[in-house]
Design a protein around this motif. Sequence first.
Motif, PDB file in Angstrom:
ATOM      1  N   VAL A  16      18.417   4.866  13.757  1.00 58.30           N
ATOM      2  CA  VAL A  16      17.247   5.717  13.993  1.00 58.30           C
ATOM      3  C   VAL A  16      17.328   7.027  13.209  1.00 58.30           C
ATOM      4  CG1 VAL A  16      16.043   7.068  15.764  1.00 58.30           C
ATOM      5  CG2 VAL A  16      16.745   4.714  16.235  1.00 58.30           C
ATOM      6  N   SER A  17      18.502   7.632  13.152  1.00 54.76           N
ATOM      7  CA  SER A  17      18.592   8.985  12.601  1.00 54.76           C
ATOM      8  C   SER A  17      19.642   9.187  11.524  1.00 54.76           C
ATOM      9  CB  SER A  17      18.874   9.983  13.727  1.00 54.76           C
ATOM     10  OG  SER A  17      17.855   9.928  14.690  1.00 54.76           O
ATOM     11  N   GLY A  18      20.552   8.234  11.350  1.00 60.57           N
ATOM     12  CA  GLY A  18      21.581   8.396  10.332  1.00 60.57           C
ATOM     13  C   GLY A  18      22.952   8.614  10.939  1.00 60.57           C
ATOM     14  N   SER A  19      23.925   8.860  10.057  1.00 55.66           N
ATOM     15  CA  SER A  19      25.288   9.010  10.551  1.00 55.66           C
ATOM     16  C   SER A  19      25.413  10.271  11.397  1.00 55.66           C
ATOM     17  CB  SER A  19      26.271   9.066   9.383  1.00 55.66           C
ATOM     18  OG  SER A  19      26.104  10.282   8.700  1.00 55.66           O
ATOM     19  N   ARG A  20      26.373  10.232  12.293  1.00 54.77           N
ATOM     20  CA  ARG A  20      26.626  11.341  13.219  1.00 54.77           C
ATOM     21  C   ARG A  20      25.484  11.559  14.214  1.00 54.77           C
ATOM     22  NH1 ARG A  20      31.388  13.636  11.850  1.00 54.77           N
ATOM     23  NH2 ARG A  20      31.899  13.994   9.648  1.00 54.77           N
ATOM     24  N   PHE A  21      24.640  10.533  14.394  1.00 55.52           N
ATOM     25  CA  PHE A  21      23.675  10.573  15.495  1.00 55.52           C
ATOM     26  C   PHE A  21      23.978   9.415  16.418  1.00 55.52           C
ATOM     27  CE2 PHE A  21      21.416  13.131  12.382  1.00 55.52           C
ATOM     28  CZ  PHE A  21      20.907  14.149  13.164  1.00 55.52           C
ATOM     29  N   TYR A  22      23.558   9.533  17.663  1.00 53.11           N
ATOM     30  CA  TYR A  22      23.973   8.562  18.680  1.00 53.11           C
ATOM     31  C   TYR A  22      22.956   8.553  19.807  1.00 53.11           C
ATOM     32  CZ  TYR A  22      25.135  12.967  20.792  1.00 53.11           C
ATOM     33  OH  TYR A  22      25.020  14.239  21.268  1.00 53.11           O
ATOM     34  N   PHE A  23      23.005   7.514  20.585  1.00 54.86           N
ATOM     35  CA  PHE A  23      22.279   7.492  21.860  1.00 54.86           C
ATOM     36  C   PHE A  23      23.305   7.560  22.981  1.00 54.86           C
ATOM     37  CE2 PHE A  23      17.798   6.339  21.123  1.00 54.86           C
ATOM     38  CZ  PHE A  23      17.816   6.035  19.763  1.00 54.86           C
ATOM     39  N   LEU A  24      23.006   8.364  23.988  1.00 54.22           N
ATOM     40  CA  LEU A  24      23.733   8.255  25.247  1.00 54.22           C
ATOM     41  C   LEU A  24      22.821   7.448  26.148  1.00 54.22           C
ATOM     42  CD1 LEU A  24      25.110  11.877  25.768  1.00 54.22           C
ATOM     43  CD2 LEU A  24      26.318   9.861  24.896  1.00 54.22           C
ATOM     44  N   SER A  25      23.360   6.351  26.690  1.00 51.47           N
ATOM     45  CA  SER A  25      22.495   5.476  27.483  1.00 51.47           C
ATOM     46  C   SER A  25      23.073   5.308  28.877  1.00 51.47           C
ATOM     47  CB  SER A  25      22.377   4.115  26.791  1.00 51.47           C
ATOM     48  OG  SER A  25      23.662   3.595  26.524  1.00 51.47           O
ATOM     49  N   GLY A  26      22.224   5.055  29.817  1.00 52.64           N
ATOM     50  CA  GLY A  26      22.649   4.756  31.182  1.00 52.64           C
ATOM     51  C   GLY A  26      23.630   5.782  31.710  1.00 52.64           C
ATOM     52  N   ILE A  76      32.724  12.876  18.620  1.00 52.40           N
ATOM     53  CA  ILE A  76      33.506  14.114  18.571  1.00 52.40           C
ATOM     54  C   ILE A  76      32.809  15.149  17.700  1.00 52.40           C
ATOM     55  CG2 ILE A  76      35.663  15.159  17.781  1.00 52.40           C
ATOM     56  CD1 ILE A  76      37.095  12.590  18.554  1.00 52.40           C
ATOM     57  N   ARG A  77      32.324  14.703  16.554  1.00 54.42           N
ATOM     58  CA  ARG A  77      31.674  15.629  15.619  1.00 54.42           C
ATOM     59  C   ARG A  77      30.325  15.055  15.233  1.00 54.42           C
ATOM     60  NH1 ARG A  77      33.782  19.795  12.830  1.00 54.42           N
ATOM     61  NH2 ARG A  77      35.837  19.246  13.612  1.00 54.42           N
ATOM     62  N   VAL A  78      29.276  15.618  15.766  1.00 54.10           N
ATOM     63  CA  VAL A  78      27.942  15.044  15.588  1.00 54.10           C
ATOM     64  C   VAL A  78      26.937  16.124  15.179  1.00 54.10           C
ATOM     65  CG1 VAL A  78      28.233  13.075  17.127  1.00 54.10           C
ATOM     66  CG2 VAL A  78      27.617  15.311  18.078  1.00 54.10           C
ATOM     67  N   HIS A  79      25.777  15.678  14.722  1.00 52.27           N
ATOM     68  CA  HIS A  79      24.766  16.629  14.251  1.00 52.27           C
ATOM     69  C   HIS A  79      23.986  17.272  15.390  1.00 52.27           C
ATOM     70  CE1 HIS A  79      25.429  15.899  10.089  1.00 52.27           C
ATOM     71  NE2 HIS A  79      25.047  14.641  10.119  1.00 52.27           N
ATOM     72  N   GLN A  80      23.996  16.604  16.518  1.00 53.71           N
ATOM     73  CA  GLN A  80      23.183  17.103  17.628  1.00 53.71           C
ATOM     74  C   GLN A  80      23.912  16.868  18.937  1.00 53.71           C
ATOM     75  OE1 GLN A  80      19.220  15.343  17.946  1.00 53.71           O
ATOM     76  NE2 GLN A  80      19.319  15.591  20.157  1.00 53.71           N
ATOM     77  N   PHE A  81      24.009  17.929  19.739  1.00 50.36           N
ATOM     78  CA  PHE A  81      24.649  17.772  21.046  1.00 50.36           C
ATOM     79  C   PHE A  81      24.098  18.844  21.969  1.00 50.36           C
ATOM     80  CE2 PHE A  81      27.203  20.531  18.392  1.00 50.36           C
ATOM     81  CZ  PHE A  81      27.531  21.586  19.225  1.00 50.36           C
ATOM     82  N   GLN A  82      24.564  18.820  23.221  1.00 52.84           N
ATOM     83  CA  GLN A  82      24.089  19.828  24.157  1.00 52.84           C
ATOM     84  C   GLN A  82      25.253  20.673  24.633  1.00 52.84           C
ATOM     85  OE1 GLN A  82      20.529  19.257  26.125  1.00 52.84           O
ATOM     86  NE2 GLN A  82      20.907  17.076  26.492  1.00 52.84           N
ATOM     87  N   LYS A  83      24.920  21.905  24.973  1.00 56.51           N
ATOM     88  CA  LYS A  83      25.986  22.817  25.359  1.00 56.51           C
ATOM     89  C   LYS A  83      25.470  23.858  26.330  1.00 56.51           C
ATOM     90  CE  LYS A  83      27.882  25.302  21.965  1.00 56.51           C
ATOM     91  NZ  LYS A  83      27.928  26.756  22.012  1.00 56.51           N
ATOM     92  N   GLU A  90      27.258  19.839   9.602  1.00 54.74           N
ATOM     93  CA  GLU A  90      28.595  19.296   9.345  1.00 54.74           C
ATOM     94  C   GLU A  90      28.748  18.967   7.856  1.00 54.74           C
ATOM     95  OE1 GLU A  90      30.908  19.541  11.400  1.00 54.74           O
ATOM     96  OE2 GLU A  90      29.820  19.822  13.284  1.00 54.74           O
ATOM     97  N   ALA A  91      28.272  19.903   7.041  1.00 54.93           N
ATOM     98  CA  ALA A  91      28.236  19.668   5.594  1.00 54.93           C
ATOM     99  C   ALA A  91      29.630  19.526   5.000  1.00 54.93           C
ATOM    100  CB  ALA A  91      27.486  20.801   4.908  1.00 54.93           C
ATOM    101  N   GLY A  92      30.558  20.357   5.456  1.00 52.68           N
ATOM    102  CA  GLY A  92      31.870  20.357   4.826  1.00 52.68           C
ATOM    103  C   GLY A  92      32.865  19.403   5.458  1.00 52.68           C
ATOM    104  N   SER A  93      32.394  18.537   6.353  1.00 52.11           N
ATOM    105  CA  SER A  93      33.364  17.754   7.119  1.00 52.11           C
ATOM    106  C   SER A  93      33.191  16.246   6.946  1.00 52.11           C
ATOM    107  CB  SER A  93      33.274  18.118   8.593  1.00 52.11           C
ATOM    108  OG  SER A  93      31.953  17.958   9.054  1.00 52.11           O
ATOM    109  N   THR A  94      32.733  15.841   5.771  1.00 51.27           N
ATOM    110  CA  THR A  94      32.617  14.397   5.535  1.00 51.27           C
ATOM    111  C   THR A  94      33.990  13.758   5.679  1.00 51.27           C
ATOM    112  OG1 THR A  94      32.481  15.141   3.265  1.00 51.27           O
ATOM    113  CG2 THR A  94      30.566  13.989   4.136  1.00 51.27           C
ATOM    114  N   GLY A  95      34.014  12.624   6.378  1.00 44.47           N
ATOM    115  CA  GLY A  95      35.276  11.913   6.534  1.00 44.47           C
ATOM    116  C   GLY A  95      36.093  12.378   7.721  1.00 44.47           C
ATOM    117  N   ARG A  96      35.691  13.505   8.318  1.00 44.13           N
ATOM    118  CA  ARG A  96      36.445  14.056   9.428  1.00 44.13           C
ATOM    119  C   ARG A  96      35.792  13.652  10.746  1.00 44.13           C
ATOM    120  NH1 ARG A  96      37.405  20.502   9.841  1.00 44.13           N
ATOM    121  NH2 ARG A  96      38.922  20.449  11.522  1.00 44.13           N
TER     122      ARG A  96
END
Length: 423
Positions: free
Chosen positions: A158-168, A275-282, A263-269
Motif C-alpha cells: 500500500v505505501s512502500g517499505s517501512r510502512f505496515y499495518f497493525l491489525s487486530g 523498529i524503524r518505520v516512516h510512521q508511528f505514534q508516540k 529515515e533517509a540516512g538509514s537504508t539497510g538499518r
Amino acid sequence: MIDLKLLRNDPDTVRASQVSRGEDPAVVDHVLAADAEHRASLASFEAKRAEQKSLGKSVAQAKGEEKQAVLAQAKALAGEVKELQASADAAAARAVELARSLGNIPEQGVPSGGEENFTVLRHEGTPRDFAAEGVDVQDHLAIGEGLKAIDMERGAKVSGSRFYFLSGIGARLELAILNAAMAAAQDAGFSPMITPTLVRPETMAGTGFLGNHADEIYYLEKDDLYLVGTSEVALAGYHSDEILDLEGGPLRYAGWSTCYRREAGSTGRDTRGIIRVHQFQKIEMFSYVTAADAAAEHARFLATEEAMLQALELPYRVIDTAAGDLGQSAARKFDCEAWLPSQERWMEVTSTSNCTTYQARRLGIRERGEHGTEAVATVNGTIGTTRWIVALLENHQQADGSVYVPPLLRPYLGGLEVLEPVR
RNA sequence: GGAGAGUUGACCGAGCGGCCGAAGGUGACAGUCUUGAAAACUGUUGAGGCGUAACCCGCCUCCGCGGGUUCGAAUCCCGCACUCUCCGCCA
C-alpha cells in the motif's frame, strides 16, 4: 539558540562545548566577529536615524526658502539612513545565522565524543534466560505475524517499505500502550494534548529540526507544510512568542500524535519489522520550566519514563548520551534502552532531553524574572510509542508463541492476560 | 471555490501622514482610607536591542508579517498569513 551575552562574556565555555560535540571551535570566533560587526553597523545606523528623525521634525515648522533647504538636507539623509539600515540588517542576519549554528552547551557531566561514547548509568530488570526456559527466541515480527498483529507485506504493497499495518490485537496493543502512557503522564501532572502533525516552516525551524535533521523531515511543497517527526514540534510551538507565568510551577503537556520520519540516512538499518518505520505514534511529555529548575524537571521525566518501563516489566538500561549525539538543542539527553532478545542488544525506547533555554530562546518563549523577561527552559521525553510493541512482544514471548501481558496494560485490553497466536 | 469585513499593548478599544509607543477603559501591582476586606481615590504597569559588565540615563526598533510611496507611515499603496461573515460545494 545560544545566549549571545554568554558567548561574549565567556567564549571559552562555548569553545569547549564545540570541542566536546566534535564540532569546530573556530565558529565561536566567527560568531563573535559577526556580532561585533553587527553592533558597530547598528550603532552607526541608529545615530544617523536619530539625526534624521530630529531633522524631520523641523520640516513641519520651517517656512518658505528655509523649508526647501531643510527638505533637501532631509532627502539626502534619508538615503544614507536607508543604506546604513540595509547593511545593519545584513550584518544582523549573518550574525544570527552563524550563532544559530552553535549547538546548546552540554550540562556538566555529559560525556564528550560521539554516538558510541555514552555512559551507562544503570541497568534495571534482568533479561530472561530464554535458553534455560526452553524458549526458542523469535523476533518481534515473527511473533507479531503469529498473532496476526503486524502485516509488513501489505504495508509495503500500500505505501512502500517501512510502512505496515497493525491489525487486530496489534492495533489494540498499540492503543493500549498509548492510552496507558497518556494516563501515566496525566498522573504525573501532564495535560493531555492531541496536536497538529502538519506545521508551518516557522514552527519547524523554531524547534531546531530544520538544521541537522532536515533530511529526516517530510515536506509538502504544494502547501508549504512539514510533517512532524514528534509532537515535540507542535508542543514547543504552542507557546511560541509568549510570556508565560510559571509561578505555579512548570507547564506540562503530554502530546499524542502520529510521527513521520523519512529515515533517509538509514537504508539497510533495522529493515525488519517495525523498529524503524516512516510512521508511528508516540506520547511525548513536554514541559516549560524556569531555567533554574530544568535539571530537576529532567530527572522527573526520566523517573516517569522508568516507572512506565518497570510497570511493563521490561529490562532496560539508562544511558547518558555523549555530547556529539545530543542534537542541536539538548544540553543533556538520557535514553532508556530495552533489551532486544532476538538481537541480543539494547534498543532505544525512550529519550528525554533537557534543552535548557536553547529552544525557548529561538521560539521567543519567556517568563518575567528579576531583571525583566528571561527565556524559559524546555524539557521533552517519550512515555510511550509504537516501538514499545517490539520490546513487549520479544521480552514477554512464551514457548508456544503466545505473549504475556503485564498488568498495567490489561485494563486497556479488556482484561486480557495473554495474547494468543491465531492459527 | 466566490464575495465581503477585520488583525493596535495582559485584555477590550480609539487613532487626523509629523505633537503617537500609541487616548480611554478593564485587569494587575503599590499607596491613602478601613479593625480587616470591599468600595472610593492616587500612582505605577508592553517587548526587543544598542551605548555600558550592571545601574541611572540616552538612543533605536516594534501597532499581524514582508515590501513600497514619502523628508516623515499605526495611518497611504502592493503582496502574504491568519480570523470572522455570507454564498457555493462536500459530508
